[in-house]
Design a protein around this motif. Structure first.
Motif, PDB file in Angstrom:
ATOM      1  N   LYS A   1       0.832  -1.148   0.214  1.00  0.00           N
ATOM      2  CA  LYS A   1      -0.026  -0.094  -0.094  1.00  0.00           C
ATOM      3  C   LYS A   1       0.986   1.288  -0.152  1.00  0.00           C
ATOM      4  O   LYS A   1       0.597   2.191  -0.823  1.00  0.00           O
TER       5      LYS A   1
ATOM      6  N   THR B   1       4.042   1.500  -0.961  1.00  0.00           N
ATOM      7  CA  THR B   1       4.657   1.480  -2.352  1.00  0.00           C
ATOM      8  C   THR B   1       3.810   2.037  -3.371  1.00  0.00           C
ATOM      9  O   THR B   1       4.157   2.760  -4.128  1.00  0.00           O
TER      10      THR B   1
ATOM     11  N   GLY C   1       3.202  -4.668   8.930  1.00  0.00           N
ATOM     12  CA  GLY C   1       2.712  -3.624   9.961  1.00  0.00           C
ATOM     13  C   GLY C   1       3.865  -2.371  10.018  1.00  0.00           C
ATOM     14  O   GLY C   1       3.816  -1.791  11.360  1.00  0.00           O
TER      15      GLY C   1
HETATM   16  N1  LIG Z   1       7.943  -8.027  -5.939  1.00  0.00           N
HETATM   17  C1  LIG Z   1       7.291  -6.776  -5.724  1.00  0.00           C
HETATM   18  N2  LIG Z   1       7.341  -6.444  -4.280  1.00  0.00           N
HETATM   19  C2  LIG Z   1       6.662  -5.420  -3.875  1.00  0.00           C
HETATM   20  C3  LIG Z   1       5.973  -4.834  -4.832  1.00  0.00           C
HETATM   21  N3  LIG Z   1       5.311  -3.660  -4.311  1.00  0.00           N
HETATM   22  C4  LIG Z   1       5.805  -3.431  -2.694  1.00  0.00           C
HETATM   23  N4  LIG Z   1       6.607  -4.648  -3.024  1.00  0.00           N
HETATM   24  C5  LIG Z   1       7.247  -4.823  -1.614  1.00  0.00           C
HETATM   25  O1  LIG Z   1       6.341  -5.376  -0.586  1.00  0.00           O
HETATM   26  C6  LIG Z   1       6.838  -4.938   0.697  1.00  0.00           C
HETATM   27  C7  LIG Z   1       5.934  -4.159   1.533  1.00  0.00           C
HETATM   28  O2  LIG Z   1       5.523  -2.821   0.856  1.00  0.00           O
HETATM   29  P1  LIG Z   1       4.987  -1.821   1.639  1.00  0.00           P
HETATM   30  O3  LIG Z   1       4.618  -0.795   0.834  1.00  0.00           O
HETATM   31  O4  LIG Z   1       5.590  -1.379   2.902  1.00  0.00           O
HETATM   32  O5  LIG Z   1       3.494  -2.569   2.019  1.00  0.00           O
HETATM   33  P2  LIG Z   1       2.298  -1.890   3.050  1.00  0.00           P
HETATM   34  O6  LIG Z   1       1.024  -2.631   2.495  1.00  0.00           O
HETATM   35  O7  LIG Z   1       2.217  -0.436   3.003  1.00  0.00           O
HETATM   36  O8  LIG Z   1       2.574  -2.482   4.449  1.00  0.00           O
HETATM   37  P3  LIG Z   1       2.096  -2.094   5.835  1.00  0.00           P
HETATM   38  O9  LIG Z   1       2.389  -0.719   5.847  1.00  0.00           O
HETATM   39  O10 LIG Z   1       3.091  -2.971   6.682  1.00  0.00           O
HETATM   40  O11 LIG Z   1       0.851  -2.634   6.107  1.00  0.00           O
HETATM   41  C8  LIG Z   1       8.290  -4.073   0.389  1.00  0.00           C
HETATM   42  O12 LIG Z   1       9.273  -4.919   0.398  1.00  0.00           O
HETATM   43  C9  LIG Z   1       7.890  -3.780  -0.974  1.00  0.00           C
HETATM   44  O13 LIG Z   1       9.217  -3.304  -1.558  1.00  0.00           O
HETATM   45  C10 LIG Z   1       5.704  -5.241  -6.232  1.00  0.00           C
HETATM   46  O14 LIG Z   1       5.055  -4.912  -7.107  1.00  0.00           O
HETATM   47  N5  LIG Z   1       6.404  -6.341  -6.402  1.00  0.00           N
END
Ligand SMILES: Nc1nc2c(ncn2[C@@H]2O[C@H](COP(=O)(O)OP(=O)(O)OP(=O)(O)O)[C@@H](O)[C@H]2O)c(=O)[nH]1
Ligand SMILES: [Mg+2]
Length: 461
Positions: free
Chosen positions: A232, A234, A252
């Protein structure tokens, strides 16, 4: 109301250091006051719409070299005598000049007082005056466009037109009342019903534009929701094209929601990155999850994001069901498609489009793949099937409320006509409708009503 005889003064440019700063005065004594502190031509003897170079002095001490612009009553913004002093933009100078004006008899203007005076002096109607504030506050193309339209009077002229037609209708019925027992019917009832239909349709168009108008004014609240680690944050960063939120592979990571404004083709979206939704283990995370659910309930758009490798199609459907977003504009986005082989990818795409149609998207947030498509989908969620921006868009809650009230009153007239209620009651309901509409532009209704009777009819005949 008539406490507006005194002369007001205010700094019209932002506080702080600038190349120039403008101090504006309005009122009967505006020119005389400035003349008192101005070394140069005698300002009271100069013509309207002229510029004068000179010095602002305090007991012979020069405060600044300035240019003074004169706008004489009534061809000024407020309709009163207006003077603008362009000084050098030092806070010290501006403060001194302001103090001098006050010492010579000007009063510090209240917020919006110049525009309020413009309205009271008939330079503009109420909705136009309100548009001035919107114009100054506008920070996007769409926002600017609607404010500009309203300031030019597009909105007001539509309202006045509606009112004029209703006034005529009311005055015909009023005239019938004057004839008392004679049982005349000047107002053709079926024509009146047609007119009401038309007016109500117009009002409805305006009130239904309010949602869009409000969105243009305040931004579309858009929540990005999903399980922890879905990507999210990202996605938020990719949409904004900057590293706004912290991204990590630790589930988290985001605990408190993060907000940022994304402008898509002039439409502002207030993006909200939230804490991932799951069975929270610690208290802080629990609060985060509760907050996320609350944000979802308050938002106009929900973007649900899932990690294609982490959860199954079935789990995703269950998540979406829990979010309860059927009635909210939403997108379902499959993330991390780089981690799927092409067969799984094709299968996912087929299932997604079958189930969600144009609301489905497959992306790689990390590689910024398909982010442009997401922007396009967000825009379409708001703009498609909605009023085009070249039509009147109601952005003001007060106008919306008045329009709704007018509609209720006119519905009474409509029902009254169908039930053959007496003319005096009909006229009363029309007046209430007229009043509600007139509140938008600030017109006085009773005078209009009388005016219309005497203008359109020759009573003596
Ligand atoms: N392979 C891959 N990894 C991804 C992609 N998008 C995000 N990631 C990875 O997924 C992980 C989590 O990404 P975040 O953006 O922190 O996820 P989030 O949903 O915000 O997570 P929380 O804040 O913990 O709820 C990171 O290591 C990113 O680099 C993608 O398109 N491909
Ligand atoms: Mg996050």
């Amino acid at each position: 109301l008539n406490n507006y005889n005194h002369t007001i003064v205010a700094l019209s440019t932002p506080a702080g250091v600038g190349a120039l700063g403008v101090i504006r005065l309005s009122g009967e004594k505006a020119i005389a006051i400035v003349d008192d502190i101005f070394l140069g031509k005698k300002l009271t003897k100069q013509a309207s719409h002229t510029l004068h170079y000179g010095k602002i002095v305090n007991h012979k001490k020069v405060i600044d070299e300035v240019v003074v612009s004169l706008f004489k009553n009534p061809t000024s913004y407020t309709g009163e005598d207006v003077v603008e002093i362009s000084c050098h933009g030092s806070p010290y100078i501006l403060q001194k000049v302001l103090e001098l004006c006050i010492a010579k008899g000007a009063a510090l203007a209240k917020p919006g007082e110049f525009t309020l005076r413009a309205f009271l002096n008939g330079q503009m109607d109420l909705s136009q005056a309100e548009a001035v504030a919107n114009l100054i506050a506008s920070d996007s193309e769409a926002n600017h466009l609607t404010a500009m339209q309203q300031m030019r009077g597009g909105f007001s002229s539509e309202i006045s037109l509606l009112r004029k037609r209703l006034i005529k209708f009311a005055s015909l019925i009023e005239l019938e009342l004057d004839f008392g027992e004679e049982d005349v019917e000047f107002a053709n009832r079926s024509e009146l019903i047609n007119l009401l239909d038309e007016v109500q349709l117009k009002i409805k168009q305006m009130t239904s534009s309010f949602q869009l108008g409000n969105v243009i004014k305040n931004g579309v609240t858009t929540v990005i929701a999903g399980r922890p680690n879905a990507g999210k944050s990202t996605l938020l960063n990719a949409l904004l094209n900057e590293d706004r939120a912290i991204v990590s592979d630790i589930a988290g990571t985001t605990r408190d929601s993060i907000e940022a404004v994304l402008n898509i083709k002039g439409l502002p979206f207030r993006l909200i990155d939230t804490a991932g939704i799951r069975e929270a283990t610690d208290t802080i995370e629990k609060i985060g999850v509760e907050k996320t659910m609350e944000k979802i309930r308050q938002s106009a758009v929900v973007v649900y994001l899932f990690d294609v490798q982490n959860i199954s199609w079935q789990q995703m459907l269950e998540d979406v069901a829990t979010l309860n977003i059927d009635d909210v504009a939403h997108l379902i986005i499959a993330n991390k498609t780089d981690l799927l082989n092409w067969q799984d990818l094709a299968e996912l795409e087929q299932k997604g489009v079958e189930k969600f149609g144009a609301r489905f998207q497959m992306i790689q947030a990390k590689n910024k793949h398909n982010i442009g498509a997401v922007r396009e989908q967000l825009y379409n969620l708001i703009i498609s099937n909605k009023v085009q921006t070249q039509h009147t868009v109601v952005t003001n809650a007060r106008h919306y409320e008045a329009l709704s009230r007018a509609n209720t009153e006119l519905q009474k007239v409509y029902d009254g006509l169908n039930n053959n209620i007496s003319g005096d009651l009909l006229a009363l309901d029309i007046r209430s409708g007229l009043n509600a509409l007139g509140e938008i532009t600030g017109e006085v209704t009773t005078d209009d009503l009388l005016d219309s009777i005497f203008r359109d009819f020759c009573i003596g005949k």
